[in-house]
Scaffold this motif. Structure first.
Motif, PDB file in Angstrom:
ATOM      1  N   LYS A   9     -61.355 -26.972  15.780  1.00 52.68           N
ATOM      2  CA  LYS A   9     -61.080 -26.901  14.287  1.00 52.68           C
ATOM      3  C   LYS A   9     -59.557 -26.124  15.650  1.00 52.68           C
ATOM      4  O   LYS A   9     -60.170 -25.689  16.875  1.00 52.68           O
ATOM      5  CB  LYS A   9     -61.073 -26.928  13.352  1.00 52.68           C
ATOM      6  N   GLN A  10     -58.736 -26.549  15.498  1.00 53.41           N
ATOM      7  CA  GLN A  10     -57.129 -25.536  16.128  1.00 53.41           C
ATOM      8  C   GLN A  10     -57.305 -25.786  17.195  1.00 53.41           C
ATOM      9  O   GLN A  10     -56.796 -25.147  17.527  1.00 53.41           O
ATOM     10  CB  GLN A  10     -56.979 -24.330  15.719  1.00 53.41           C
ATOM     11  N   LYS A  65     -55.807 -25.893  21.068  1.00 52.90           N
ATOM     12  CA  LYS A  65     -54.263 -26.162  21.162  1.00 52.90           C
ATOM     13  C   LYS A  65     -54.904 -25.254  22.854  1.00 52.90           C
ATOM     14  O   LYS A  65     -55.597 -25.103  23.497  1.00 52.90           O
ATOM     15  CB  LYS A  65     -54.073 -24.353  21.156  1.00 52.90           C
TER      16      LYS A  65
END
Length: 549
Positions: free
Chosen positions: A153-154, A156
């Motif tokens: 998740k998330q 970056k």
């Protein structure tokens, strides 16, 4: 004037560190980076002398007009000999493998240098053909591939343009760290090195330096703590050790790339009304904090009293701890971006809270490495990075002399649960006891995970300290073999710690491999004990015993 008070709870005897005795005896042989003869060179003098040497020997150091340098670390020996460590840039871009150490005589004359690479640092252009967003996407893909069994998740990524001189002919590259959260909300990170002209993958490595998980409840009994009064209560902050403190991460996590944080777990400073911290049980959140703070105390004292290094960066400034990080997080890590140690609580099945003494020493030693040799966290240099933390973390455990966690050559033995299936994370006398680590060097050892390739150096350090064959030390049985069937005689762990620390801080560079580590430790032994000394010959014999010649 504020009062600093020290209290302990319970009936067990208070453990003392014996600072005065340690200072008197352990510095008698060691070379202190902070010390110099009266009227001798200072840090500033050493930097000035090194600057003159850079100008006079630019060609020998591979320095040219498009390059610049910055000082990373300075060591001044007791006899005035100076060692100044530099990082290098090319057209303002960081050069991976561009670091070097300049060695100077007590009078400031150039004596020589150790360079991470001897290649000419030059690239045709600093304009990438591969755009940054594409490099970021490749790094996220690499992170997902490294964690196929979890939903990230998330995720970056942030690319940084560099010149890579670590992997053959220098070339323009993207160094991209991708971060994300696993299905439990705990952080994962991986760095991908990509050719900025072709997009080809050069290297990749995990970006969180870890002790691979630790556990159990509180491990060190009742310990002394220096705290800071605040109104009618006390803060878990040590003003005698650079204001090092411990905070509660509140089971939250970070999401950061290159020091830029999209979110960061807190480090809520712990306080207590009566200066009696914790209960020794995991149910009390202060109990894990006691272990973490105690671990930083002992590590600070070890580096200061044995090696003359005050603080992780050698600047007298403290770091901080975060405990209760994430959810069932089976790890602990050092993070340069916050200059801090972070500890998970473990899952309770394989690991307990990851706050044991040797784990604290391990993690803080990653910080020392980052401020000195900055060993690259992949290949053989990555194994040496991990081994440095295992070796010096073990020295911290022996230095503390805590009867509740006696010194040994096992890594993380206090934190493992029966579900882990082994008595410790790693075993220095015979690393292969963990089922994955290498006992001896081979041409393929650099392909192992860095926690397993570290076995070669861990085995070397054990043999150098204690020797080969079966023996029982502090109630623990060991049986250390050798590659060449030789019988190795140990020189004692104190000398091993001094030799390894000096090799790390004076001779190793970011690209040092096992052959280079042999040379670095032999140079360190020569500095400390003399060429041809018993210690020097023992270093050579121990490396041969793990097949590093």
């Amino acid at each position: 004037m504020s009062r600093i008070r020290q209290h302990v709870r319970g009936t067990r005897r208070m453990v003392t560190t014996g600072v005065a005795a340690a200072t008197a005896t352990l510095l008698a042989v060691g070379l202190s980076p902070a010390a110099h003869a009266e009227g001798g060179p200072t840090r500033a003098t050493a930097i000035d002398n090194a600057a003159s040497a850079l100008s006079a020997h630019a060609s020998a150091l591979g320095l040219a007009a498009p390059q610049d340098t910055s000082v990373r670390d300075v060591i001044v020996d007791k006899d005035g000999t100076q060692h100044v460590r530099y990082d290098r840039t090319y057209r303002h871009l960081p050069v991976l493998g561009g670091d070097f150490v300049v060695h100077l005589t007590p009078g400031g004359a150039y004596r020589g240098a150790d360079r991470a690479t001897r290649q000419t640092v030059s690239v045709p252009t600093v304009t990438p053909a591969v755009p940054g967003p594409k490099a970021a996407g490749l790094a996220v893909d690499a992170l997902r591939a490294a964690h196929p069994d979890t939903t990230l998740k998330q995720a970056k990524a942030k690319p940084q343009l560099v010149v890579d001189a670590l992997h053959g002919t220098p070339r323009l590259a993207w160094r991209t760290t991708a971060v994300g959260l696993d299905s439990l909300g705990n952080p994962v990170a991986r760095t991908l090195l990509t050719d900025a002209r072709t997009g080809a993958r050069i290297d990749a490595w995990d970006s969180i330096e870890t002790a691979t998980g630790d556990g159990a409840s509180l491990y060190s009994g009742t310990v002394p703590l220096e705290t800071t009064p605040s109104g009618s209560s006390y803060q878990l902050k040590d003003p005698t050790r650079g204001n090092t403190y411990t905070g509660d991460a509140e089971n939250k996590t970070d999401l950061c790339i290159f020091g830029i944080c999209f979110s960061r777990a807190p480090a809520t400073l712990l306080s207590d009304a009566d200066n009696h911290w914790g209960t020794g049980a995991t149910a009390d959140r202060a109990s894990a904090a006691v272990d973490a703070q105690y671990g930083t105390d002992e590590t600070w004292d070890y580096y200061k009293n044995v090696h003359g290094r005050t603080g992780i960066a050698g600047d007298g400034k403290g770091s901080y701890n975060r405990v209760h990080y994430g959810t069932n997080y089976n790890n602990a890590f050092w993070d340069d971006s916050c200059f801090c140690m972070t500890y998970g609580d473990g899952d309770g099945t394989t690991f307990g809270p990851l706050v044991a003494l040797d784990v604290a020493g391990h993690e803080m030693s990653h910080g020392v490495t980052s401020k000195t040799a900055a060993l690259t966290y992949s290949g053989e240099s990555g194994g040496l990075n991990e081994a440095t933390s295992d070796i010096l973390g073990t020295m911290v455990e022996w230095y503390a002399d805590n009867p509740s966690d006696a010194g040994d050559y096992l890594i993380g033995e206090k934190i493992v649960k029966p579900g882990f299936g082994k008595a410790a994370l790693r075993f220095m006398d015979r690393p292969s006891r963990d089922g994955s680590s290498a006992d001896y060097w081979s041409s393929s050892v650099g392909n192992l995970d860095v926690h397993y390739s570290s076995g070669v150096a861990n085995h070397f350090a054990y043999l150098l300290a204690e020797g080969s064959g079966p023996k029982t030390i502090n109630g623990v049985s060991y049986n250390s073999p050798t590659y060449n069937g030789s019988a190795v005689t140990g020189i004692g762990r104190d000398k091993v710690g001094r030799i390894w620390y000096r090799a790390l801080t004076v001779y190793m560079t970011s690209s040092t491999n096992y052959k280079g580590a042999r040379t670095a430790t032999l140079n360190a032994a020569k500095d400390l004990y003399g060429a041809g000394s018993t210690e020097y010959n023992a270093v050579a014999a121990a490396w041969s015993a793990v097949n590093v010649g």
